[in-house]
Design a protein around this motif. Structure first.
Motif, PDB file in Angstrom:
ATOM      1  N   GLU A 126       0.832  -1.191   0.000  1.00 25.90           N
ATOM      2  CA  GLU A 126       0.000   0.000   0.000  1.00 25.90           C
ATOM      3  C   GLU A 126       0.874   1.251   0.000  1.00 25.90           C
ATOM      4  O   GLU A 126       1.974   1.253   0.538  1.00 25.90           O
ATOM      5  CB  GLU A 126      -0.897   0.000   1.238  1.00 25.90           C
ATOM      6  CG  GLU A 126      -1.970   1.069   1.200  1.00 25.90           C
ATOM      7  CD  GLU A 126      -2.892   0.966   2.418  1.00 25.90           C
ATOM      8  OE1 GLU A 126      -3.335  -0.148   2.709  1.00 25.90           O
ATOM      9  OE2 GLU A 126      -3.139   2.000   3.047  1.00 25.90           O
ATOM     10  N   GLU A 127       0.358   2.299  -0.604  1.00 32.04           N
ATOM     11  CA  GLU A 127       1.127   3.541  -0.671  1.00 32.04           C
ATOM     12  C   GLU A 127       0.981   4.339   0.616  1.00 32.04           C
ATOM     13  O   GLU A 127       0.455   5.444   0.637  1.00 32.04           O
ATOM     14  CB  GLU A 127       0.660   4.372  -1.860  1.00 32.04           C
ATOM     15  CG  GLU A 127       1.269   3.906  -3.163  1.00 32.04           C
ATOM     16  CD  GLU A 127       0.918   4.838  -4.300  1.00 32.04           C
ATOM     17  OE1 GLU A 127       1.406   5.968  -4.326  1.00 32.04           O
ATOM     18  OE2 GLU A 127       0.135   4.418  -5.172  1.00 32.04           O
ATOM     19  N   ALA A 149      -2.892   5.121   2.627  1.00 32.98           N
ATOM     20  CA  ALA A 149      -3.109   5.843   1.377  1.00 32.98           C
ATOM     21  C   ALA A 149      -4.386   6.678   1.422  1.00 32.98           C
ATOM     22  O   ALA A 149      -4.438   7.795   0.903  1.00 32.98           O
ATOM     23  CB  ALA A 149      -3.172   4.843   0.223  1.00 32.98           C
ATOM     24  N   ARG A 196      -3.885   9.796   3.578  1.00 29.88           N
ATOM     25  CA  ARG A 196      -3.037  10.749   2.856  1.00 29.88           C
ATOM     26  C   ARG A 196      -3.874  11.518   1.850  1.00 29.88           C
ATOM     27  O   ARG A 196      -3.776  12.726   1.701  1.00 29.88           O
ATOM     28  CB  ARG A 196      -1.937   9.999   2.102  1.00 29.88           C
ATOM     29  CG  ARG A 196      -0.755   9.634   2.965  1.00 29.88           C
ATOM     30  CD  ARG A 196       0.263   8.891   2.131  1.00 29.88           C
ATOM     31  NE  ARG A 196       0.851   9.736   1.099  1.00 29.88           N
ATOM     32  CZ  ARG A 196       1.510   9.285   0.043  1.00 29.88           C
ATOM     33  NH1 ARG A 196       1.644   7.991  -0.128  1.00 29.88           N
ATOM     34  NH2 ARG A 196       2.018  10.101  -0.831  1.00 29.88           N
ATOM     35  N   VAL A 209       2.693   6.043   4.138  1.00 28.69           N
ATOM     36  CA  VAL A 209       3.936   6.703   4.530  1.00 28.69           C
ATOM     37  C   VAL A 209       4.170   6.506   6.020  1.00 28.69           C
ATOM     38  O   VAL A 209       3.238   6.388   6.806  1.00 28.69           O
ATOM     39  CB  VAL A 209       3.922   8.215   4.210  1.00 28.69           C
ATOM     40  CG1 VAL A 209       4.093   8.452   2.736  1.00 28.69           C
ATOM     41  CG2 VAL A 209       2.671   8.886   4.729  1.00 28.69           C
TER      42      VAL A 209
END
Ligand SMILES: [Zn+2]
Ligand SMILES: [Zn+2]
Length: 59
Positions: free
Chosen positions: A21-22, A40, A43, A24
């Protein structure tokens, strides 16, 4: 035999971050002793995060 993977949790919505998954991750800007995770979705919507240790909230 199962492989145990420690899954990080999103600091905004508390759901598990899935591999790939994107998301952070970064240390808490206030106490730096906790790794903040943002999925994600959080974000995308710019949801605020909250540090579990010092209670710091930020964008
Ligand atoms: Zn989230
Ligand atoms: Zn903190």
């Amino acid at each position: 035999m199962q492989k145990v993977v420690k899954m990080p949790k999103c600091s905004c919505c508390a759901r598990n971050i899935l591999p790939g998954e994107e998301a952070v991750s970064f240390p808490c800007p206030n106490c730096a002793s906790v790794t903040i995770w943002r999925c994600a979705t959080c974000r995308k919507f710019g949801r605020p995060y909250k540090c579990a240790r010092c209670g710091f909230e930020g964008p």
